[in-house]
Design an enzyme around this catalytic site. Structure first.
Site, mmCIF file in Angstrom:
data_model
loop_
_atom_site.group_PDB
_atom_site.id
_atom_site.type_symbol
_atom_site.label_atom_id
_atom_site.label_comp_id
_atom_site.label_asym_id
_atom_site.label_seq_id
_atom_site.Cartn_x
_atom_site.Cartn_y
_atom_site.Cartn_z
ATOM 1 C CG ASP A 422 -1.961 0.889 1.036
ATOM 2 O OD1 ASP A 422 -2.300 1.488 0.323
ATOM 3 O OD2 ASP A 422 -2.600 1.293 2.265
ATOM 4 C CD GLU A 425 -0.211 4.971 -3.971
ATOM 5 O OE1 GLU A 425 0.204 5.518 -2.850
ATOM 6 O OE2 GLU A 425 -1.082 4.076 -4.061
ATOM 7 C CG ASP A 501 -8.395 4.212 -0.290
ATOM 8 O OD1 ASP A 501 -8.320 2.962 -0.355
ATOM 9 O OD2 ASP A 501 -7.704 5.101 0.369
#
Ligand code: MIG
Length: 797
Positions: A422, A425, A501
């Site tokens: 997670d 990015e 999300d």
């Protein structure tokens, strides 16, 4: 950031972190001020090319401002590189050439042309380029590129009929034309809905469909880019890249072929372990061993199949990556064994940020050995994430990848089956502006040096590469399972993806289909949404409908944000629970089919979930359908995505289709209104398909086509590892009143069952012979030993 989002963020992170986020944003702004702005004011066109030097597989052209190199990698695949500008290390592209190509060169008054057996390229001296296929059809027409500072601009003419697909993960319509997209991996901040851009995973690639056919283009340039696909000028795609060389690959051919070429260059998605295709249960977070046990028990008590449980960030000790909170998980290896005994794998989350804490080994070791990214002034960059201030491994350094990979060892030894990456990015918390590193942050780029402008979009890709390579060396007998939020071209070699999300709305459910299909067309076949959406509280009906749709998507996981109502199937009561159970069981029955599709993806790069135009790319009626999808080539799935709807319109493409639930037969093309009570969504099987299903062992379902042929493939192996496998191909032909099915096979795995069972839909069976000997027929089912030829005689149709 709007107020609602700000409040949502505050709810997740707390007040203290919110204050620190203000400081983080200020510091980021201070550094950002020192790098050139992303968009220049003017775009000077490069001056004309003057010379050509031919190469056996292409040519080089030079002008006063720029050079252009063109190389054919196959007759229908070509790579063009405009320089100056730095080329990325080969992070995405793993192959130089596909086949030998011979190229002929010609000089004309306005320029040059290069021609292979599959493509003709006309290069004007001014730098404009046209691509034609051997029949002379123009596929693509480019204006001369422009360069401002280190930035490139590329303008490509769009045909009025042209549709555009791909670009990685997008909350946009399936046909991407008419909008502006940013290539800059970004966390949309805890919740997103249709229209949000960019998202976590961008791929500078598109597939273009036109009435005459299709081509794929991939820009191997990781810098921030803006793709204006006919938004500003309807018939121009205008792309700007903030830096790098303007390098791109073009492949002419139908979508399946174009994707096969692209994945030959950037790598195919390897076979996943079989369990990964099952059902995953997750939540942010299951906070203790007891809670995890209770969830597993809940599934068992209610007879609900479950293949994996995911542990979100709260299993860690103070969010320190690679640690376990021993108070809440006193014996994680024991828990993992216990779950594994119930057929449930454990997947744990890992974030790239390493907590600044001198008492913590990963931090200390990393600092001592220069593993973390630095600011231009040489100090180690700190950003804010869950653990508080963090430092970040520089995955563009091979030594760092190896070191990071070594950290997986303890989890591997504990029996953790998969890793969920997670925040890669990479994401940091900031009160405003870009939620990531300042652009000036330095990166090794395999030793040649570079900064975050170039490395940003590669960060997730390389984190997964580090983990993949580590798992291959730490546990060589098993296939890695990695799940990632971010990535770039080539991520399919390492990891699965989930769509982040997404909000808990009907609109978001509808968005899921074009998002998943778009990822598949970008070479990333394994993806799926958090069922019910991440950030909210789906109604029972929304959850059930979402669950039904997700049953047919490659990655099938229930997950929800902290603070949302519980999402385990039983919290929805009856009839939802029974419906969910049926769909879970259906997923299990579909596993042989899904597994075979996984094998096909590994062979050809074809996505598991496909847009309808995959069946016939030349049929414009299929180009914009985004409320249905195909699972492989046999199933058409039409989820219900409107509240209260108990039927829906389904467009059936040309050919014959069987209603999966009733076996009723329909002829396409055409629209049919199909019943869709809460307990089912419309699913159709293409006549002529063979669908392998797990039903008391294996059962092959053949859907009889009233004419023509039928075929199906079945791939089998041990479900993990790299041992023997087998591929059986069945081919059926309709002859008068009989069906002749031939089987050919290869591989070294013995057939794992006692014979095989064929259930034939759409006809009444009379007799059957396997290799000349009569075999039993029970209703619609033929029970045969492993045959080479099966002849089934028909009573009636
Ligand atoms: O800032 O780990 O998308 O799936 O539950 C939020 C907590 C961090 C974002 C992921 C989500 C996960 C959550 N994470």
């Amino acid at each position: 950031m709007d107020l609602r989002k700000a409040l949502l963020t505050l709810r997740f992170v707390g007040l203290r972190t919110a204050f620190r986020a203000v400081r983080a944003a200020r510091e980021r702004d201070r550094w950002e001020g020192r790098v050139p702005p992303a968009t220049p004011a003017a775009w000077p066109i490069v001056r004309p090319l003057e010379t050509m030097t031919s190469l056996p597989d292409g040519a080089c052209f030079a002008g006063p401002d720029a050079e252009l190199e063109i190389r054919f990698l196959a007759p229908e695949v070509v790579r063009l590189t405009w320089t100056p500008g730095v080329l990325p290390p080969p992070y995405a592209v793993v192959r130089e050439r596909l086949t030998e190509v011979s190229v002929s060169h010609e000089r004309h008054t306005e320029g040059w042309s290069l021609e292979s057996a599959g493509m003709r390229i006309e290069i004007r001296t001014d730098g404009g380029i046209r691509f034609r296929d051997p029949s002379g059809t123009i596929w693509r027409e480019e204006e001369p590129p422009a360069r401002a500072g280190q930035a490139w601009r590329h303008r490509v003419r769009l045909d009025p009929e042209e549709r555009i697909y791909g670009l990685g993960e997008r909350a946009a319509p399936l046909n991407r034309r008419g909008r502006i997209y940013r290539m800059w991996n970004r966390n949309p901040g805890g919740s997103y809905g249709p229209g949000a851009d960019p998202l976590y995973l961008s791929v500078p690639l598109w597939l273009s469909l036109r009435p005459e056919g299709s081509y794929l283009v991939f820009y191997e340039n990781p810098f921030e880019a803006i793709f204006d696909l006919g938004a500003t000028e309807p018939d121009v795609a205008c792309l700007t890249f903030a830096g790098g060389a303007l390098r791109y690959f073009i492949c002419i051919g139908p979508p399946d072929h174009a994707l096969a070429c692209y994945t030959a260059l950037t790598g195919r998605p390897p076979m996943p372990p079989r369990w990964a295709l099952g059902f995953h249960q997750s939540r942010w977070s299951y906070e203790s061993a007891e809670e995890v046990r209770a969830v597993a028990q809940g599934f068992r008590d209610r007879d609900l199949p479950l293949h994996a449980i995911h542990l979100d960030i709260d299993y860690m000790d103070g969010y320190r990556v690679f640690t376990v909170d021993r108070r809440r998980f006193p014996d994680l290896p024991g828990l993992i064994r216990e779950l594994e005994g119930q057929g449930i794998r454990t997947v744990v989350i890992l974030d790239p940020g390493v907590k600044v804490d001198p008492g913590y080994t990963v931090y200390r070791e990393g600092m001592a050995n220069g593993r973390f990214c630095r600011l231009p002034d040489g100090t180690v960059y700190r950003g804010l994430v869950w653990p508080g201030w963090c430092v970040f491994p520089d995955f563009t350094d091979p030594a760092v990848r190896e070191w990071w990979g070594d950290q997986y060892r303890s989890f591997v030894e504990m029996g953790v089956a998969g890793f969920w990456h997670d925040m890669n990015e990479p994401t940091t918390f900031v009160a405003w502006g870009e939620p990531t590193f300042p652009r000036g942050v330095r990166h090794a780029m395999e030793g040649r040096g570079g900064d975050h402008r170039e490395a940003h979009n590669l960060y997730g890709l390389l984190m997964n590469r580090a983990a993949w390579e580590a798992l291959r060396r730490l546990r060589p007998e098993r296939r890695p399972f990695l799940l990632t939020r971010s990535g770039w071209a080539g991520i399919q070699r390492y990891a699965w993806n989930w769509t982040g999300d997404i909000e808990s709305t009907w609109m978001a459910l509808r968005q899921t289909i074009p998002t998943v299909l778009g990822l598949g067309l970008s070479g990333i076949p394994y993806t799926g949404p958090d069922i019910g959406g991440f950030s909210g509280a789906p109604t029972v009906e929304l959850f059930v409908r979402w669950f039904q749709a997700a049953t047919f998507m490659p990655f099938f996981r229930n997950h929800a944000a902290k603070g949302t109502p519980r999402r385990e199937p039983w919290v929805f009561g009856e009839p939802a629970l029974s419906i969910i159970r049926e769909f879970l069981r259906l997923r299990v029955r579909l596993l042989p089919y899904l597994y075979t599709l996984a094998w096909e993806a590994a062979q050809t790069g074809a996505p598991l979930a496909r847009p309808l135009f995959w069946l016939d790319p030349s049929d414009p009626a299929l180009w914009e359908i985004e409320d249905m999808f195909l699972l492989g080539s046999a199933l058409l799935v039409a989820p219900v995505m409107e509240e209260g709807a108990r039927s829906r319109a389904v467009f059936l493409p040309a050919g014959e289709w069987y209603d999966f639930w009733s076996d009723r037969r329909f002829a396409g093309p055409g629209v049919v209104e199909v019943e869709a009570p809460l307990e089912r969504i419309p699913v159709f099987v293409r006549a002529g398909s063979i669908l392998p299903m797990a039903e008391d062992g294996l059962r092959l379902h053949l859907y009889w086509p009233s004419q023509g042929e039928g075929e199906g493939i079945l791939y089998q192996d041990a479900g993990d590892g790299f041992g023997p496998y087998r591929v059986d191909r069945f081919h059926g032909r309709w002859e008068e009143r009989a069906l002749r099915i031939r089987r050919i096979w290869d591989g070294d795995l013995p057939w794992p069952e006692e014979g095989l069972r064929f259930q034939i839909h759409g006809v009444a069976l009379a007799r059957a012979h396997a290799d000349g000997r009569p075999v039993p027929v029970e209703g619609q089912t033929v029970i045969a030993p492993l045959f080479e030829e099966l002849i089934v005689e028909i009573d009636s149709i």
